[in-house]
Design a protein around this motif. Structure first.
Motif, PDB file in Angstrom:
ATOM      1  N   LEU A 113      -0.746  -1.957  -5.587  1.00 33.39           N
ATOM      2  CA  LEU A 113      -1.391  -0.799  -4.897  1.00 33.39           C
ATOM      3  C   LEU A 113      -0.387   0.154  -4.118  1.00 33.39           C
ATOM      4  N   TYR A 141      -1.586  -7.707  -5.195  1.00 37.41           N
ATOM      5  CA  TYR A 141      -2.270  -6.779  -5.334  1.00 37.41           C
ATOM      6  C   TYR A 141      -1.785  -5.501  -4.219  1.00 37.41           C
ATOM      7  N   GLY A 196      -1.874  -0.856   0.533  1.00 38.98           N
ATOM      8  CA  GLY A 196      -1.044  -1.802  -0.188  1.00 38.98           C
ATOM      9  C   GLY A 196      -0.042  -2.346   0.745  1.00 38.98           C
ATOM     10  N   SER A 212       1.338   1.802  -7.012  1.00 38.32           N
ATOM     11  CA  SER A 212       0.812   2.938  -7.829  1.00 38.32           C
ATOM     12  C   SER A 212       0.525   4.188  -6.601  1.00 38.32           C
ATOM     13  N   SER A 263      -4.399   3.933 -13.780  1.00 43.29           N
ATOM     14  CA  SER A 263      -4.416   4.438 -12.542  1.00 43.29           C
ATOM     15  C   SER A 263      -3.775   5.861 -12.541  1.00 43.29           C
ATOM     16  N   ASP A 293      -3.457   4.785  -0.136  1.00 46.42           N
ATOM     17  CA  ASP A 293      -3.145   3.515  -0.988  1.00 46.42           C
ATOM     18  C   ASP A 293      -1.795   3.042  -0.779  1.00 46.42           C
TER      19      ASP A 293
END
Length: 532
Positions: A20, A16, A136, A23, A392, A132
């Motif tokens: 993240l 994850y 992340g 992204s 996203s 983010d």
């Protein structure tokens, strides 16, 4: 159970966190990443650099390679270009392992806290994207730490010790690495697991290296699966990725394993996690250096293994669902496909003029066929944009998607008006209706201005040039003026009896369609003017 929960929980956080962070980096890169489709080049060195850079940003060599398969499937990239980008992706993926080797777990909570504070205190898009990346980053290391805690009890497990002894067989170890990466669909995550085991002193570099080599083969399965349903050229791109990593693994297992092992042990004595990260980097850089000069042979080998002609493609040229994994680039491709649709509409508009004004009735059927193609293309682009909207996206990118949907709707309406004019030509042919030379001159004059307005609107959309968009608005005023004047003149001709009623009705319908063409061109121009 005490081992499974922290290990799988940590692995989930690792994946994850990587997702993240990737992204967030994509959004921070923004339009720079979209520019990728403009720098595709036959220069292999540049292709390698592009592949490495994109993979560093999106945090996944698998995603980069899948994207390449999509480019090749869309006909935007040759296999020669694909080779360089695939090789570069393997180098770019080493960044995550290097990052993990720094063991920044103590700073991970700080990164998360800073990221959350930025998210709460600043509401602008750039701040959210940065948050983010930080969150992340922090979650990635929290996941690594949790996984390490869960793996620690394995040191006292005789079962695990027996498994490790069996992994002294390099072929078996490579197969384990390949299977692990195939399941996780992420070489970075599987290398992270190895680094977690190394941090607990459970494996050394001699066992880790063959597993790591196998992981490099396993990461190719994502692209191989993705190429199912693609054309043969795209399948060859996926096969090149597999061959490249397979050949590299064989070379390293037989020739370079011991020298590289000695080198990384000398650079980082006692730090197995760092040795693995360096070994992974050395493997991929040396593999590129060795095989890049023979890139053409990889292309030929893929063509031998996957023979035959390319499959028939769908109406769209640039769209491929595989590229949705990288939304920034997918958005750029959607823009290119929209511009292509505009060019097709422009060509059909010219044909429509030739059918009705010039009396070239043989083109009527071509106009209808092209209209059907344009309708199908509009559906494909719309479907693609809907799927892109589910990914996203930043606020700016979501606005861009809406602009694209509005633009293709206006393009499709212009195509409809071109089709309307061909239907008027069909009536003219069936009823042998003659249009006076004066009416033809007026229609030709009005068509030139309306067509210029439409052409410039597509150009303004493509270049985001607001000056060109303003020119469209002026041209639209001229079209409106001509429509009003031509209507008055034609009614006068009807009253004088110099033009028959049937021709008059067709003429008025034609100028009405041309006026509507300029209206839709104006809609597109206004979208450009409203762009921030």
């Amino acid at each position: 159970m005490n081992i499974a929960i922290p290990v799988f929980g940590g692995l989930g956080l690792l994946l994850y966190g990587m997702n993240l962070m990737g992204s967030g980096l994509q959004k921070v890169a923004g339009k720079r990443l979209e520019k990728l489709i403009e720098v595709l080049t036959k220069n292999r060195i540049m292709a390698v650099l592009v592949g490495a850079l994109v993979t560093m940003i999106i945090q996944s060599s698998s995603a980069t390679t899948v994207m390449v398969v999509g480019f090749v499937n869309a006909g935007m990239m040759t296999l020669t270009q694909a080779v360089g980008i695939i090789m570069g992706a393997n180098i770019g993926t080493t960044v995550t392992a290097q990052l993990i080797a720094f063991n920044l777990k103590d700073y991970a909570p700080i990164a998360v806290i800073i990221g959350i504070l930025i998210l709460l205190l600043w509401k602008d898009k750039k701040s959210k994207d940065l948050s983010d990346v930080l969150i992340g980053f922090g979650i990635l290391f929290i996941g690594m730490d949790m996984m390490g805690v869960g793996l620690a009890p394995l040191a006292d497990s005789p079962v695990f010790a027996d498994i490790i002894l069996k992994l002294n067989n390099p072929i078996l170890a490579s197969m384990v690495g390949m299977g692990l990466t195939t399941v996780l669909q992420s070489s970075s995550a599987s290398i992270g697991i190895l680094q977690g085991l190394a941090a607990q002193g459970l494996i050394d570099i001699n066992i880790a290296f063959p597993i790591l080599f196998g992981e490099n083969i396993g990461t190719t399965t994502t692209a191989l699966f993705s190429s199912i349903g693609a054309n043969k050229t795209a399948k060859r791109a996926a096969m090149i990725h597999f061959l490249f990593n397979l050949i590299g693994t064989v070379i390293f297992m037989i020739i370079l394993r011991k020298p590289v092992t000695m080198a990384v042990q000398m650079i980082s004595p006692g730090n197995v996690s760092r040795q693995m990260a360096n070994g992974h980097t050395f493997f991929n850089i040396l593999n590129v250096a060795i095989q890049l000069p023979f890139a053409n042979l990889l292309v030929k080998a893929s063509e031998k293994l996957i023979s035959g002609e390319d499959d028939i493609t769908v109406e769209s040229k640039y769209l491929d669902l595989r590229i949705l994994e990288t939304p920034s680039i997918a958005l750029g491709l959607a823009v290119q496909e929209t511009v292509r649709m505009g060019n097709l509409v422009e060509e059909n508009l010219l044909r429509a003029k030739q059918t009705f004004v010039d009396g070239d009735f043989d083109k009527i059927e071509i106009v209808k066929e092209e209209e059907d193609r344009i309708d199908e293309l509009e559906k494909e682009i719309t479907k693609y944009l809907v799927e892109l909207g589910k990914t996203s996206l930043s606020v700016e990118q979501k606005i861009k998607v809406n602009e694209l949907i509005n633009t293709i709707n206006n393009l499709e309406r212009v195509a409809d008006h071109a089709d309307n004019m061909s239907e008027l030509a069909e009536i003219r042919e069936e009823e042998s209706t003659n249009i006076s030379e004066k009416a033809k001159e007026e229609l030709s004059e009005m068509f030139i201005v309306a067509n210029e307005a439409f052409t410039k609107s597509v150009e303004a959309f493509k270049t985001k040039d607001k000056d060109i968009a303003r020119e469209v608005l002026k041209l639209e005023e001229e079209v409106n003026r001509l429509e009003e004047i031509n209507r008055i003149r034609h009614i006068r001709r009807l009253n004088e009896g110099s033009c028959n009623i049937d021709a008059g009705v067709l003429f008025l319908d034609a100028i009405s369609n041309l006026e509507r063409v300029s209206d839709h061109a104006t809609n597109i121009a206004n979208l450009v003017l409203d762009m921030d």
